[in-house]
Design a protein around this motif. Sequence first.
Motif, PDB file in Angstrom:
ATOM      1  N   ALA A  85       0.829  -1.206   0.000  1.00  0.00           N
ATOM      2  CA  ALA A  85       0.000   0.000   0.000  1.00  0.00           C
ATOM      3  C   ALA A  85       0.864   1.257   0.000  1.00  0.00           C
ATOM      4  N   GLY A  86       1.985   1.213   0.727  1.00  0.00           N
ATOM      5  CA  GLY A  86       2.907   2.347   0.724  1.00  0.00           C
ATOM      6  C   GLY A  86       3.538   2.544  -0.645  1.00  0.00           C
ATOM      7  N   HIS A  87       3.932   1.457  -1.283  1.00  0.00           N
ATOM      8  CA  HIS A  87       4.520   1.542  -2.623  1.00  0.00           C
ATOM      9  C   HIS A  87       3.512   2.073  -3.646  1.00  0.00           C
ATOM     10  N   ALA A  88       2.238   1.833  -3.398  1.00  0.00           N
ATOM     11  CA  ALA A  88       1.210   2.303  -4.321  1.00  0.00           C
ATOM     12  C   ALA A  88       1.203   3.822  -4.456  1.00  0.00           C
ATOM     13  N   SER A  89       1.757   4.513  -3.451  1.00  0.00           N
ATOM     14  CA  SER A  89       1.832   5.978  -3.535  1.00  0.00           C
ATOM     15  C   SER A  89       2.599   6.413  -4.780  1.00  0.00           C
ATOM     16  N   LEU A  90       3.543   5.600  -5.218  1.00  0.00           N
ATOM     17  CA  LEU A  90       4.294   5.906  -6.437  1.00  0.00           C
ATOM     18  C   LEU A  90       3.359   5.896  -7.653  1.00  0.00           C
ATOM     19  N   GLY A  91       2.497   4.885  -7.725  1.00  0.00           N
ATOM     20  CA  GLY A  91       1.554   4.810  -8.828  1.00  0.00           C
ATOM     21  C   GLY A  91       0.592   5.989  -8.845  1.00  0.00           C
ATOM     22  N   LEU A  92       0.138   6.407  -7.663  1.00  0.00           N
ATOM     23  CA  LEU A  92      -0.781   7.542  -7.584  1.00  0.00           C
ATOM     24  C   LEU A  92      -0.083   8.836  -7.992  1.00  0.00           C
ATOM     25  N   GLU A  93       1.210   8.970  -7.677  1.00  0.00           N
ATOM     26  CA  GLU A  93       1.978  10.134  -8.123  1.00  0.00           C
ATOM     27  C   GLU A  93       2.129  10.147  -9.647  1.00  0.00           C
ATOM     28  N   VAL A  94       2.330   8.983 -10.235  1.00  0.00           N
ATOM     29  CA  VAL A  94       2.436   8.889 -11.688  1.00  0.00           C
ATOM     30  C   VAL A  94       1.184   9.462 -12.345  1.00  0.00           C
ATOM     31  N   LEU A  95       0.015   9.117 -11.799  1.00  0.00           N
ATOM     32  CA  LEU A  95      -1.248   9.563 -12.383  1.00  0.00           C
ATOM     33  C   LEU A  95      -1.469  11.063 -12.220  1.00  0.00           C
ATOM     34  N   GLU A  96      -0.811  11.684 -11.246  1.00  0.00           N
ATOM     35  CA  GLU A  96      -0.920  13.133 -11.088  1.00  0.00           C
ATOM     36  C   GLU A  96      -0.248  13.862 -12.253  1.00  0.00           C
ATOM     37  N   VAL A  97       0.758  13.236 -12.845  1.00  0.00           N
ATOM     38  CA  VAL A  97       1.491  13.840 -13.972  1.00  0.00           C
ATOM     39  C   VAL A  97       0.955  13.335 -15.308  1.00  0.00           C
ATOM     40  N   THR A  98       0.703  12.048 -15.380  1.00  0.00           N
ATOM     41  CA  THR A  98       0.188  11.415 -16.607  1.00  0.00           C
ATOM     42  C   THR A  98      -1.096  10.679 -16.245  1.00  0.00           C
ATOM     43  N   PRO A  99      -2.242  11.360 -16.325  1.00  0.00           N
ATOM     44  CA  PRO A  99      -3.493  10.790 -15.805  1.00  0.00           C
ATOM     45  C   PRO A  99      -3.927   9.479 -16.450  1.00  0.00           C
ATOM     46  N   GLU A 100      -3.640   9.289 -17.734  1.00  0.00           N
ATOM     47  CA  GLU A 100      -4.063   8.061 -18.405  1.00  0.00           C
ATOM     48  C   GLU A 100      -2.925   7.507 -19.263  1.00  0.00           C
ATOM     49  N   LEU A 110       6.673  -3.680  -5.341  1.00  0.00           N
ATOM     50  CA  LEU A 110       6.510  -2.416  -6.055  1.00  0.00           C
ATOM     51  C   LEU A 110       5.557  -2.577  -7.232  1.00  0.00           C
ATOM     52  N   LEU A 111       5.776  -3.597  -8.036  1.00  0.00           N
ATOM     53  CA  LEU A 111       4.924  -3.830  -9.205  1.00  0.00           C
ATOM     54  C   LEU A 111       3.469  -3.982  -8.779  1.00  0.00           C
ATOM     55  N   ALA A 112       3.217  -4.755  -7.721  1.00  0.00           N
ATOM     56  CA  ALA A 112       1.849  -4.972  -7.244  1.00  0.00           C
ATOM     57  C   ALA A 112       1.212  -3.667  -6.786  1.00  0.00           C
ATOM     58  N   GLY A 113       1.968  -2.851  -6.023  1.00  0.00           N
ATOM     59  CA  GLY A 113       1.426  -1.601  -5.517  1.00  0.00           C
ATOM     60  C   GLY A 113       1.125  -0.603  -6.618  1.00  0.00           C
ATOM     61  N   VAL A 114       2.070  -0.431  -7.538  1.00  0.00           N
ATOM     62  CA  VAL A 114       1.878   0.517  -8.642  1.00  0.00           C
ATOM     63  C   VAL A 114       0.723   0.059  -9.533  1.00  0.00           C
ATOM     64  N   ALA A 115       0.693  -1.223  -9.859  1.00  0.00           N
ATOM     65  CA  ALA A 115      -0.361  -1.740 -10.737  1.00  0.00           C
ATOM     66  C   ALA A 115      -1.736  -1.586 -10.097  1.00  0.00           C
ATOM     67  N   ALA A 116      -1.841  -1.905  -8.814  1.00  0.00           N
ATOM     68  CA  ALA A 116      -3.128  -1.772  -8.120  1.00  0.00           C
ATOM     69  C   ALA A 116      -3.577  -0.318  -8.088  1.00  0.00           C
ATOM     70  N   ALA A 117      -2.646   0.588  -7.798  1.00  0.00           N
ATOM     71  CA  ALA A 117      -2.991   2.014  -7.731  1.00  0.00           C
ATOM     72  C   ALA A 117      -3.535   2.509  -9.067  1.00  0.00           C
ATOM     73  N   ILE A 118      -2.893   2.121 -10.147  1.00  0.00           N
ATOM     74  CA  ILE A 118      -3.291   2.606 -11.471  1.00  0.00           C
ATOM     75  C   ILE A 118      -4.610   1.982 -11.919  1.00  0.00           C
ATOM     76  N   LYS A 119      -4.735   0.694 -11.758  1.00  0.00           N
ATOM     77  CA  LYS A 119      -5.953   0.022 -12.214  1.00  0.00           C
ATOM     78  C   LYS A 119      -7.162   0.394 -11.350  1.00  0.00           C
ATOM     79  N   LEU A 120      -6.985   0.452 -10.038  1.00  0.00           N
ATOM     80  CA  LEU A 120      -8.104   0.786  -9.153  1.00  0.00           C
ATOM     81  C   LEU A 120      -8.511   2.245  -9.289  1.00  0.00           C
ATOM     82  N   SER A 121      -7.632   3.073  -9.866  1.00  0.00           N
ATOM     83  CA  SER A 121      -7.967   4.479 -10.130  1.00  0.00           C
ATOM     84  C   SER A 121      -8.780   4.649 -11.405  1.00  0.00           C
ATOM     85  N   GLY A 122      -9.053   3.557 -12.090  1.00  0.00           N
ATOM     86  CA  GLY A 122      -9.912   3.611 -13.259  1.00  0.00           C
ATOM     87  C   GLY A 122      -9.212   3.567 -14.598  1.00  0.00           C
ATOM     88  N   CYS A 123      -7.905   3.335 -14.604  1.00  0.00           N
ATOM     89  CA  CYS A 123      -7.154   3.279 -15.871  1.00  0.00           C
ATOM     90  C   CYS A 123      -7.222   1.865 -16.449  1.00  0.00           C
TER      91      CYS A 123
END
Length: 323
Positions: free
Chosen positions: A160-175, A188-201
């Motif tokens: 969940a902490g690593h997912a913060s990286l994925g959420l930061e990515v979406l702040e710059v590149t939303p889709e 890391l891969l699991a956190g970033v992937a979950a953050a991006i997919k669960l955000s609707g991408c």
Amino acid sequence: MAEISADSVTLDLLMEARETVRSSPLEVINTPMIPWCQTTLPLPMNCNIHIKLENLQRTGSFKIRGVANQFARKPRGGHFVTMSAGNYGKSFAYASKHYGSKGKVVMPETAPESRSVLIQSFGVEVERVPTSRLMSVVNRCVQEDNMTFLHSYDDLDLIAGHASLGLEVLEVTPEPDVVVVCCGGGGLLAGVAAAIKLSGCDETRIYGVEPEGACTMYKSFVEKKPVGMDTKSIASGLAPPFAGRLPYELCRRHVEEIVLVSDEQITAAVSALYGSGLVVEPSGCAAFAAIVNNKIPDMEAKNIVCILSGGNIGKDELANFPD
């Protein structure tokens, strides 16, 4: 208590973890994302690539994100043990010193000696053992010395902490069309992937990258269950002896594919990045190596994000890389 599964990872959980990471006394950085075209790196094809510079974190890698969330949820002054080839151990040691905790890092003998010295400088004990004995030594510490095990990649708070990286990515590149992330145990891969997919991408393709000689997640995808292997790679941080169970579940759900790069391709990537002014360790440049060696399908004219996950490489190690 029910076993934690991929269903436990919700967007609300990840958003809460992001706030914990952002407000952490460990001072986690919202690292820059720079356009590839603003570097001197050659573009492999006509595409728009952004590079996320996790090598600029205070402890030199993304690992501080997960550690910040883990330690925020543990009692101060605890006695913790973990296993790490270096980057998680460094962040773990940094956090242990800040929180007044006692700590021990069990390291594979293949990890650079300089990493052990650095971790010990924070007041944390290091025990170096063969990779095959990492978990048995951790279990001994838990059973005989009453330590609490903090997993370096198979842990809900960490992911969940690593997912913060994925959420930061979406702040710059939303889709983004494609996101490329290194993979060791898969946290890391699991956190970033979950953050991006669960955000609707839903249309974003996420790729994990492993070394050919340490491809536990790749083999886990093939066998449809988390597996281990005798790992060997110049990217020691991507060479744990087995893939994590929770990372595997999340990666199967959210990741398009695991691709492999050779140690020679990783070595060339370190040199190319260094030549452009970016200090990135072998474990940190696997995603870059996959992109420049055309391992990622259908990149033409796409918006791509490449994670450079760590820069903990000493002068002694850099001296062994070609110019």
